[in-house]
Scaffold this active site. Sequence first.
Site, short mmCIF file in Angstrom:
data_model
loop_
_atom_site.label_atom_id
_atom_site.label_comp_id
_atom_site.label_asym_id
_atom_site.label_seq_id
_atom_site.Cartn_x
_atom_site.Cartn_y
_atom_site.Cartn_z
CG ASN A 21 -6.08 -2.39 6.50
OD1 ASN A 21 -6.63 -3.33 7.04
ND2 ASN A 21 -6.29 -1.13 6.86
CE1 TYR A 22 -4.08 -1.69 0.25
CE2 TYR A 22 -4.26 -0.15 2.08
CZ TYR A 22 -4.76 -0.69 0.91
OH TYR A 22 -5.94 -0.22 0.40
#
EC number: 5.6.2.1
Length: 567
Positions: free
Chosen positions: A524-525
């Site tokens: 997600n990052y």
Amino acid sequence: EDEFYQSPRHDKSLKRERDDDNEWEEERYTDGVKWKFLEHKGPVFAPPYDPLPSNVKFYYDGKPMKLSPEAEEVATFFAKMLDHEYTTKDIFRKNFFKDWRKEMTSEEKAIITDLKKCNFSDMSEYFKAQSEARKKIKEENERILQEYGFCIMDNHRERIANFRIEPPGLFRGRGDHPKMGMLKRRIRPQDIIINCSKDSKHPEPPPGTKWKEVRHDNKVTWLVSWTENIQGSIKYIMLNPSSRIKGEKDWQKYETARRLKKCVDRIRNQYREDWKSKEMRIRQRAVALYFIDKLALRAGNEKEEGETADTVGCCSVRVEHIKLYPESDGQEYVVEFDFLGKDSIRYYNKVPVEKRVFKNLQLFMENKEPDDDLFDRLNTSILNKHLQELMDGLTAKVFRTYNASITLQQQLKQLTNSEDNVPAKILSYNRANRAVAILCNHQRAPPKTFEKSMQNLQTKIDAKRDQLSDAKRELKISIYLGQINNISKKKAVQRIEEQLMKLEVQATDREENKQIALGTSKLNYLDPRISVAWCKKFGIPIEKIYNKTQREKFAWAIDMADEDFEF
DNA sequence: TCTCAAACTTAGCAGTTTGAGT
DNA sequence: ACTCAAACTGCTAAGTTTGAGA
């Protein structure tokens, strides 16, 4: 063989026990005495026989016959083997029949006198059916996946993420949730809203039922929604991360973070200036933003009390969650954070901050109770409104994305050694990944079997060390003896050294990862293009970094990035 | 300005499958 | 062939953000 004959010094647990207990040292075993005391619980038995359901029958001479449990059990052994050729062999049949009869009651023995008249096919079918059932469940799942797991969006067949409605059950929630134990009710067709295009073939509700609504809203991405009864929030069925619609969004997210990279210096200067502002709200905003930037805190929306677990983020942090130390461990202006964040994961951090920040925090805390908001003039919408003015599309969470990705890139640069072999490079990657996970506070419960598996690994390493010294000694001897053909011995030493290295790397990696979850940041990052570029640059197969699902999700990045991609 | 609903992303865990090592 | 740990998957809760409406 190795394990069995391992000398006690390899067995850490044994060694410890001997050290702890002096009596051991006194013991001497002589004259063939193997031990003086022995205690254990004995073995675990095979589970008792579970009789067949009454509809599964054994036939003798064409007639159904109910067998005693003892005889039935033995019959099932034969039935399970019926497909194998050896059950037709005379010896097999003769031995089986003889032993089977021993298990029979006298009545049974009187009736069953000829194996040829026995018909086990019903029983055999039953067991076949049972093993088939497993396969069937798998096949059925696959069929359901093929039928319901895909949709057509803009001429493409796309995978759906969660096409199964959540089943009813008791709500747990995370942490100290006030609603734990409440009944999560069953969702029925009349609870469901369908979203699809007007000219498509609409999904049919099960016979005799109706959908709550069928709508055609192409401004949203969901296919199905319903309202959940615990929080009253809406749940959605949406597409898989591999879909175009999710991939593009993901790409966009990282592009926004890259735009932040271009103006982050300006923004940092700005909030540093704002620490001096005459207005309290601006100071608070600036300090909060500093935390979001420096510590990668989440925005921290306010939450309805009593509806959810008591957790906070940056804007909702309370006075009780921080402690100020003008001096601590030789550092000045130290702030100690201790609070429960998302999913009730504890955030604990003790960091030195700039003097102005420290002074501001003292100011914000003046005349407040422990349960008062630290930033009483701030909330997420004020903060995000401000951020929006600083850069188009900027919100609090962009800082997390930006700082995570830039940290990965910088750590990879720092840690990767081009001389290293592939496993060592992957260790470097994992370490870079880990730095990010620590920054974002992505924790996990230590695996239940962690201690044990670590011990096992250590045993392996010890054994490998011994193996290495043995191999080295053998090599020395062969050199001493002037043997010319010691090449194989040299190779053996080399091979063992490599294996040992690999094990040690594994141990380090695992230990460092005990409480840290890498998956969340990876998924997600971290801009996947950074990883793709790194793989290309150092000749690491992408499969070593991303599994199949991840490669599907990041297909856009794998397509797009070459080795000199810069975040 | 505030509140709330809606929509979408992020999160850790449990259970299952895979695979490495012997 | 077997065992154990690692990897993977599914699940769904818990966040963030946006925007409509009062």
